[in-house]
Motif scaffolding. Sequence first.
Motif, PDB file in Angstrom:
ATOM      1  N   ASN A 185      -7.366 -25.187  48.478  1.00  0.00           N
ATOM      2  CA  ASN A 185      -7.265 -25.304  49.925  1.00  0.00           C
ATOM      3  C   ASN A 185      -7.708 -23.977  50.526  1.00  0.00           C
ATOM      4  O   ASN A 185      -8.155 -23.083  49.793  1.00  0.00           O
ATOM      5  CB  ASN A 185      -5.864 -25.747  50.389  1.00  0.00           C
ATOM      6  CG  ASN A 185      -4.801 -24.699  50.127  1.00  0.00           C
ATOM      7  OD1 ASN A 185      -5.010 -23.500  50.330  1.00  0.00           O
ATOM      8  ND2 ASN A 185      -3.625 -25.146  49.681  1.00  0.00           N
ATOM      9  N   ALA A 186      -7.604 -23.827  51.822  1.00  0.00           N
ATOM     10  CA  ALA A 186      -8.202 -22.684  52.514  1.00  0.00           C
ATOM     11  C   ALA A 186      -7.741 -21.341  51.958  1.00  0.00           C
ATOM     12  O   ALA A 186      -8.513 -20.379  51.925  1.00  0.00           O
ATOM     13  CB  ALA A 186      -7.897 -22.757  54.008  1.00  0.00           C
ATOM     14  N   THR A 187      -6.502 -21.253  51.510  1.00  0.00           N
ATOM     15  CA  THR A 187      -5.981 -19.969  51.028  1.00  0.00           C
ATOM     16  C   THR A 187      -5.469 -20.063  49.584  1.00  0.00           C
ATOM     17  O   THR A 187      -4.654 -19.236  49.164  1.00  0.00           O
ATOM     18  CB  THR A 187      -4.841 -19.473  51.955  1.00  0.00           C
ATOM     19  OG1 THR A 187      -3.816 -20.476  52.039  1.00  0.00           O
ATOM     20  CG2 THR A 187      -5.372 -19.176  53.353  1.00  0.00           C
ATOM     21  N   PHE A 188      -5.951 -21.041  48.852  1.00  0.00           N
ATOM     22  CA  PHE A 188      -5.546 -21.190  47.447  1.00  0.00           C
ATOM     23  C   PHE A 188      -6.792 -21.501  46.621  1.00  0.00           C
ATOM     24  O   PHE A 188      -7.406 -22.552  46.776  1.00  0.00           O
ATOM     25  CB  PHE A 188      -4.505 -22.308  47.295  1.00  0.00           C
ATOM     26  CG  PHE A 188      -3.786 -22.281  45.975  1.00  0.00           C
ATOM     27  CD1 PHE A 188      -2.568 -21.631  45.836  1.00  0.00           C
ATOM     28  CD2 PHE A 188      -4.345 -22.908  44.861  1.00  0.00           C
ATOM     29  CE1 PHE A 188      -1.910 -21.611  44.621  1.00  0.00           C
ATOM     30  CE2 PHE A 188      -3.687 -22.885  43.638  1.00  0.00           C
ATOM     31  CZ  PHE A 188      -2.469 -22.231  43.524  1.00  0.00           C
ATOM     32  N   TRP A 189      -7.153 -20.557  45.756  1.00  0.00           N
ATOM     33  CA  TRP A 189      -8.371 -20.681  44.955  1.00  0.00           C
ATOM     34  C   TRP A 189      -8.029 -20.354  43.494  1.00  0.00           C
ATOM     35  O   TRP A 189      -7.212 -19.484  43.218  1.00  0.00           O
ATOM     36  CB  TRP A 189      -9.438 -19.705  45.447  1.00  0.00           C
ATOM     37  CG  TRP A 189      -9.868 -19.923  46.870  1.00  0.00           C
ATOM     38  CD1 TRP A 189      -9.144 -19.678  47.992  1.00  0.00           C
ATOM     39  CD2 TRP A 189     -11.124 -20.439  47.305  1.00  0.00           C
ATOM     40  NE1 TRP A 189      -9.867 -20.007  49.113  1.00  0.00           N
ATOM     41  CE2 TRP A 189     -11.086 -20.466  48.719  1.00  0.00           C
ATOM     42  CE3 TRP A 189     -12.283 -20.862  46.641  1.00  0.00           C
ATOM     43  CZ2 TRP A 189     -12.168 -20.915  49.486  1.00  0.00           C
ATOM     44  CZ3 TRP A 189     -13.359 -21.300  47.409  1.00  0.00           C
ATOM     45  CH2 TRP A 189     -13.292 -21.328  48.808  1.00  0.00           C
ATOM     46  N   VAL A 190      -8.681 -21.063  42.584  1.00  0.00           N
ATOM     47  CA  VAL A 190      -8.401 -20.902  41.151  1.00  0.00           C
ATOM     48  C   VAL A 190      -9.634 -20.338  40.451  1.00  0.00           C
ATOM     49  O   VAL A 190     -10.750 -20.829  40.658  1.00  0.00           O
ATOM     50  CB  VAL A 190      -8.001 -22.248  40.507  1.00  0.00           C
ATOM     51  CG1 VAL A 190      -7.766 -22.066  39.005  1.00  0.00           C
ATOM     52  CG2 VAL A 190      -6.767 -22.805  41.181  1.00  0.00           C
ATOM     53  N   ALA A 191      -9.412 -19.322  39.627  1.00  0.00           N
ATOM     54  CA  ALA A 191     -10.520 -18.730  38.877  1.00  0.00           C
ATOM     55  C   ALA A 191     -10.981 -19.677  37.769  1.00  0.00           C
ATOM     56  O   ALA A 191     -10.165 -20.401  37.182  1.00  0.00           O
ATOM     57  CB  ALA A 191     -10.076 -17.404  38.270  1.00  0.00           C
TER      58      ALA A 191
END
Length: 272
Positions: A185-191
């Motif tokens: 989502n806008a402020t949740f990113w996974v490497a």
Amino acid sequence: MFRVSNNLIGLLNLLSLILSIPILGVSLWLREHGSSECERFLEFPLLVLGVFLFLVSLLGLIGSCCRVSLLLWIYLFVTFVLILGLFVFTVFSIAVTNKGVGKVISGRGYKDYRLGDYSNWLQKHVVNGSKWVKIKSCLVESQVCTSLGNDVENLQADHFYQMNLSPLQSGCCKPPTDCGFIYKNATFWVAPKSGPAVTDTDCTTWSNNQETLCYECKSCKAGVLANLKKDWRKLAILNVSVTIFLLIIYSVGCCALRNNRADNCKRYRPYR
């Protein structure tokens, strides 16, 4: 009988004297009731502006209406210094913000921002050391990223990628695009399992902790400088307008001073 220039200078300084009172009031209110570091940051500049405007207006008002040439001299000198200062600051602000532009990303509606694209002076004097601690605190308090997350929490990736994010949102609320992180989502990113796509310290600095995000990233500092550049360019236009206005006031003030001197000469000229 007062001349037109004396009346005009007196009227303008009366208006600026009245204007200085609410400015001083806001400064004192922030001193007593400021609840955040961002609000208290404005206290001292507003206090200086209010006191300066009050004293200079008082000089111009008394000097023009009471025909006190010495005070009018001081008023004109301060006005000249202010005009010179505004001119120098305008040229300086344009010079230090000449460098730096967002990097256009293919297939994205927003840009990425790199700290190295901006002038060394801005990097050293605006976003370094203890100054950045205060700026970061303001960013957190203003909820730049929290509001973004609330607004587009359930937005699909394709739609998010087309959003026109502000420099602050792009630099502080998401990892740099080159890192190759996967959007949740806008402020949740996974490497990616293989790790970041590039060896950039911002990729390892990013955190999904909503109080951390990319506030310590170089991209966030670059976003602040991009925002500052836009604001300083607007301020430069305002400064030019104010400088022209002050030049008019200075010219009228010179006429008022000449009137004072002429009236004083007539008053003390011996009768024959």
